[in-house]
Design a protein around this motif. Structure first.
Motif, PDB file in Angstrom:
ATOM      1  N   THR A  63      38.651  30.179  36.207  1.00  0.00           N
ATOM      2  CA  THR A  63      37.676  30.896  37.025  1.00  0.00           C
ATOM      3  C   THR A  63      38.418  31.889  37.919  1.00  0.00           C
ATOM      4  OG1 THR A  63      37.686  29.123  38.685  1.00  0.00           O
ATOM      5  CG2 THR A  63      35.937  29.065  37.054  1.00  0.00           C
ATOM      6  N   LEU A  64      37.742  32.947  38.239  1.00  0.00           N
ATOM      7  CA  LEU A  64      38.329  33.993  39.075  1.00  0.00           C
ATOM      8  C   LEU A  64      38.153  33.668  40.549  1.00  0.00           C
ATOM      9  CD1 LEU A  64      36.896  37.040  37.131  1.00  0.00           C
ATOM     10  CD2 LEU A  64      39.300  36.402  37.240  1.00  0.00           C
ATOM     11  N   THR A  65      39.163  33.985  41.339  1.00  0.00           N
ATOM     12  CA  THR A  65      39.037  33.925  42.792  1.00  0.00           C
ATOM     13  C   THR A  65      38.287  35.185  43.228  1.00  0.00           C
ATOM     14  OG1 THR A  65      41.090  35.133  43.137  1.00  0.00           O
ATOM     15  CG2 THR A  65      41.253  32.701  42.999  1.00  0.00           C
ATOM     16  N   GLU A  66      37.954  35.279  44.497  1.00  0.00           N
ATOM     17  CA  GLU A  66      37.319  36.509  44.989  1.00  0.00           C
ATOM     18  C   GLU A  66      38.255  37.694  44.790  1.00  0.00           C
ATOM     19  OE1 GLU A  66      34.180  37.266  45.879  1.00  0.00           O
ATOM     20  OE2 GLU A  66      33.837  35.237  45.150  1.00  0.00           O
ATOM     21  N   LYS A  67      39.531  37.489  45.034  1.00  0.00           N
ATOM     22  CA  LYS A  67      40.541  38.531  44.811  1.00  0.00           C
ATOM     23  C   LYS A  67      40.551  38.946  43.335  1.00  0.00           C
ATOM     24  CE  LYS A  67      45.580  39.122  45.223  1.00  0.00           C
ATOM     25  NZ  LYS A  67      46.829  38.446  45.626  1.00  0.00           N
ATOM     26  N   GLY A  68      40.480  37.975  42.449  1.00  0.00           N
ATOM     27  CA  GLY A  68      40.464  38.244  41.011  1.00  0.00           C
ATOM     28  C   GLY A  68      39.199  38.974  40.581  1.00  0.00           C
ATOM     29  N   LYS A  69      38.060  38.577  41.155  1.00  0.00           N
ATOM     30  CA  LYS A  69      36.798  39.251  40.828  1.00  0.00           C
ATOM     31  C   LYS A  69      36.827  40.703  41.277  1.00  0.00           C
ATOM     32  CE  LYS A  69      33.914  35.128  41.145  1.00  0.00           C
ATOM     33  NZ  LYS A  69      32.919  34.422  41.969  1.00  0.00           N
ATOM     34  N   LYS A  70      37.350  40.930  42.465  1.00  0.00           N
ATOM     35  CA  LYS A  70      37.402  42.294  43.009  1.00  0.00           C
ATOM     36  C   LYS A  70      38.282  43.188  42.138  1.00  0.00           C
ATOM     37  CE  LYS A  70      38.398  44.852  47.228  1.00  0.00           C
ATOM     38  NZ  LYS A  70      38.890  44.807  48.595  1.00  0.00           N
ATOM     39  N   LEU A  71      39.474  42.703  41.801  1.00  0.00           N
ATOM     40  CA  LEU A  71      40.373  43.504  40.981  1.00  0.00           C
ATOM     41  C   LEU A  71      39.842  43.620  39.553  1.00  0.00           C
ATOM     42  CD1 LEU A  71      42.887  45.190  40.686  1.00  0.00           C
ATOM     43  CD2 LEU A  71      44.196  43.084  40.304  1.00  0.00           C
ATOM     44  N   GLY A  72      39.283  42.546  39.018  1.00  0.00           N
ATOM     45  CA  GLY A  72      38.706  42.591  37.671  1.00  0.00           C
ATOM     46  C   GLY A  72      37.595  43.621  37.576  1.00  0.00           C
ATOM     47  N   ASP A  73      36.743  43.669  38.580  1.00  0.00           N
ATOM     48  CA  ASP A  73      35.657  44.652  38.623  1.00  0.00           C
ATOM     49  C   ASP A  73      36.236  46.064  38.622  1.00  0.00           C
ATOM     50  OD1 ASP A  73      32.791  45.381  39.012  1.00  0.00           O
ATOM     51  OD2 ASP A  73      33.556  46.133  40.932  1.00  0.00           O
ATOM     52  N   PHE A  74      37.256  46.291  39.436  1.00  0.00           N
ATOM     53  CA  PHE A  74      37.917  47.597  39.482  1.00  0.00           C
ATOM     54  C   PHE A  74      38.489  47.971  38.111  1.00  0.00           C
ATOM     55  CE2 PHE A  74      41.989  49.827  39.713  1.00  0.00           C
ATOM     56  CZ  PHE A  74      41.589  51.043  40.246  1.00  0.00           C
ATOM     57  N   LEU A  75      39.158  47.017  37.459  1.00  0.00           N
ATOM     58  CA  LEU A  75      39.790  47.280  36.167  1.00  0.00           C
ATOM     59  C   LEU A  75      38.766  47.651  35.093  1.00  0.00           C
ATOM     60  CD1 LEU A  75      42.431  44.396  36.167  1.00  0.00           C
ATOM     61  CD2 LEU A  75      42.841  46.825  36.637  1.00  0.00           C
ATOM     62  N   VAL A  76      37.646  46.933  35.070  1.00  0.00           N
ATOM     63  CA  VAL A  76      36.585  47.226  34.098  1.00  0.00           C
ATOM     64  C   VAL A  76      35.967  48.599  34.387  1.00  0.00           C
ATOM     65  CG1 VAL A  76      34.271  46.533  33.338  1.00  0.00           C
ATOM     66  CG2 VAL A  76      36.106  44.833  33.495  1.00  0.00           C
ATOM     67  N   LEU A  81      35.266  54.379  33.254  1.00  0.00           N
ATOM     68  CA  LEU A  81      35.382  55.739  33.769  1.00  0.00           C
ATOM     69  C   LEU A  81      36.254  56.591  32.851  1.00  0.00           C
ATOM     70  CD1 LEU A  81      35.107  57.916  36.017  1.00  0.00           C
ATOM     71  CD2 LEU A  81      37.185  56.918  37.016  1.00  0.00           C
ATOM     72  N   LEU A  82      37.396  56.064  32.455  1.00  0.00           N
ATOM     73  CA  LEU A  82      38.292  56.830  31.591  1.00  0.00           C
ATOM     74  C   LEU A  82      37.664  57.095  30.229  1.00  0.00           C
ATOM     75  CD1 LEU A  82      41.691  55.206  32.572  1.00  0.00           C
ATOM     76  CD2 LEU A  82      40.820  57.472  33.205  1.00  0.00           C
ATOM     77  N   GLN A  83      36.931  56.116  29.705  1.00  0.00           N
ATOM     78  CA  GLN A  83      36.242  56.357  28.434  1.00  0.00           C
ATOM     79  C   GLN A  83      35.177  57.440  28.594  1.00  0.00           C
ATOM     80  OE1 GLN A  83      35.141  53.124  25.854  1.00  0.00           O
ATOM     81  NE2 GLN A  83      36.650  51.749  26.766  1.00  0.00           N
ATOM     82  N   GLU A  84      34.443  57.390  29.688  1.00  0.00           N
ATOM     83  CA  GLU A  84      33.413  58.409  29.926  1.00  0.00           C
ATOM     84  C   GLU A  84      34.050  59.786  30.075  1.00  0.00           C
ATOM     85  OE1 GLU A  84      29.623  59.364  32.888  1.00  0.00           O
ATOM     86  OE2 GLU A  84      30.898  57.630  33.317  1.00  0.00           O
ATOM     87  N   PHE A  85      35.170  59.857  30.782  1.00  0.00           N
ATOM     88  CA  PHE A  85      35.892  61.117  30.950  1.00  0.00           C
ATOM     89  C   PHE A  85      36.319  61.690  29.604  1.00  0.00           C
ATOM     90  CE2 PHE A  85      40.094  63.185  31.526  1.00  0.00           C
ATOM     91  CZ  PHE A  85      39.693  64.296  32.257  1.00  0.00           C
ATOM     92  N   LEU A  86      36.879  60.842  28.756  1.00  0.00           N
ATOM     93  CA  LEU A  86      37.336  61.297  27.438  1.00  0.00           C
ATOM     94  C   LEU A  86      36.175  61.806  26.586  1.00  0.00           C
ATOM     95  CD1 LEU A  86      39.980  58.512  26.791  1.00  0.00           C
ATOM     96  CD2 LEU A  86      40.435  60.936  27.260  1.00  0.00           C
ATOM     97  N   VAL A  87      35.032  61.158  26.702  1.00  0.00           N
ATOM     98  CA  VAL A  87      33.840  61.627  25.977  1.00  0.00           C
ATOM     99  C   VAL A  87      33.402  62.983  26.531  1.00  0.00           C
ATOM    100  CG1 VAL A  87      31.381  61.177  25.581  1.00  0.00           C
ATOM    101  CG2 VAL A  87      33.054  59.334  25.284  1.00  0.00           C
ATOM    102  N   GLU A  98      42.680  55.210  23.719  1.00  0.00           N
ATOM    103  CA  GLU A  98      43.218  56.230  24.620  1.00  0.00           C
ATOM    104  C   GLU A  98      43.019  55.822  26.074  1.00  0.00           C
ATOM    105  OE1 GLU A  98      44.908  60.313  24.717  1.00  0.00           O
ATOM    106  OE2 GLU A  98      44.610  58.887  23.102  1.00  0.00           O
ATOM    107  N   ALA A  99      41.825  55.327  26.405  1.00  0.00           N
ATOM    108  CA  ALA A  99      41.563  54.873  27.774  1.00  0.00           C
ATOM    109  C   ALA A  99      42.496  53.723  28.139  1.00  0.00           C
ATOM    110  CB  ALA A  99      40.101  54.451  27.929  1.00  0.00           C
ATOM    111  N   GLU A 100      42.700  52.820  27.198  1.00  0.00           N
ATOM    112  CA  GLU A 100      43.612  51.688  27.413  1.00  0.00           C
ATOM    113  C   GLU A 100      45.030  52.184  27.678  1.00  0.00           C
ATOM    114  OE1 GLU A 100      45.261  47.941  27.768  1.00  0.00           O
ATOM    115  OE2 GLU A 100      43.128  48.433  27.706  1.00  0.00           O
ATOM    116  N   ALA A 101      45.457  53.192  26.952  1.00  0.00           N
ATOM    117  CA  ALA A 101      46.802  53.733  27.142  1.00  0.00           C
ATOM    118  C   ALA A 101      46.941  54.427  28.494  1.00  0.00           C
ATOM    119  CB  ALA A 101      47.123  54.715  26.013  1.00  0.00           C
ATOM    120  N   MET A 102      45.898  55.081  28.932  1.00  0.00           N
ATOM    121  CA  MET A 102      45.939  55.827  30.192  1.00  0.00           C
ATOM    122  C   MET A 102      45.840  54.942  31.423  1.00  0.00           C
ATOM    123  SD  MET A 102      43.219  58.840  29.196  1.00  0.00           S
ATOM    124  CE  MET A 102      43.077  59.477  30.859  1.00  0.00           C
TER     125      MET A 102
END
Length: 143
Positions: A63-76, A81-87, A98-102
């Protein structure tokens, strides 16, 4: 946002995605999703636990801690965002790859700038059209 290796960011990002749709996440879930061995997952989970991103007992649920949830949300969100930018810039590539690489190599300042561009282009379709026309015309003249 967090000081994790790109690999650990990938684990946390997937844990967060799993947490949105599943009550429990197990080592085997991550192993299958990321295409890595069970020992690799266990090693990564130990590091995430030591960083206080997750709660994890060997052979138990993750299970994620609050810290993990916050960072996980940011990462997703960063990945989306990067996928939308590339589109939006009409790139001819594997968008997800490409988004994964960036994503692991861009600063937060750059991510914020990309967010501003995406928002601007979405709110100003006439400028997006001009940009796409420019991209098409410049691709014919540039190598």
């Amino acid at each position: 946002m967090g000081i994790l290796t790109p690999s650990l960011e990938d684990y946390l990002e997937e844990l967060y995605r799993f947490s949105l749709s599943a009550d429990t996440v197990r080592v085997t879930d991550l192993s299958i999703k990321l295409g890595v061995s069970l020992p690799s997952v266990t090693k990564a989970l130990r590091k995430l636990k030591n960083g206080q991103y997750i709660y994890y007992q060997r052979y138990g649920e993750i299970t994620l801690t609050e810290k993990g949830k916050k960072l996980g949300d940011f990462l997703v969100k960063r990945n989306r965002l990067l996928q939308e930018f590339l589109v939006l810039i009409n790139t001819d590539c594997d968008i997800a790859a490409e988004a994964e690489a960036m994503e692991h190599y861009l600063s937060e300042a750059t991510i914020r700038s990309i967010q501003a561009i995406v928002t601007f282009l979405n709110q100003n379709p006439e400028w997006h059209k001009v940009l796409l026309e420019y991209i098409v015309s410049s691709s014919k003249t540039n190598v």
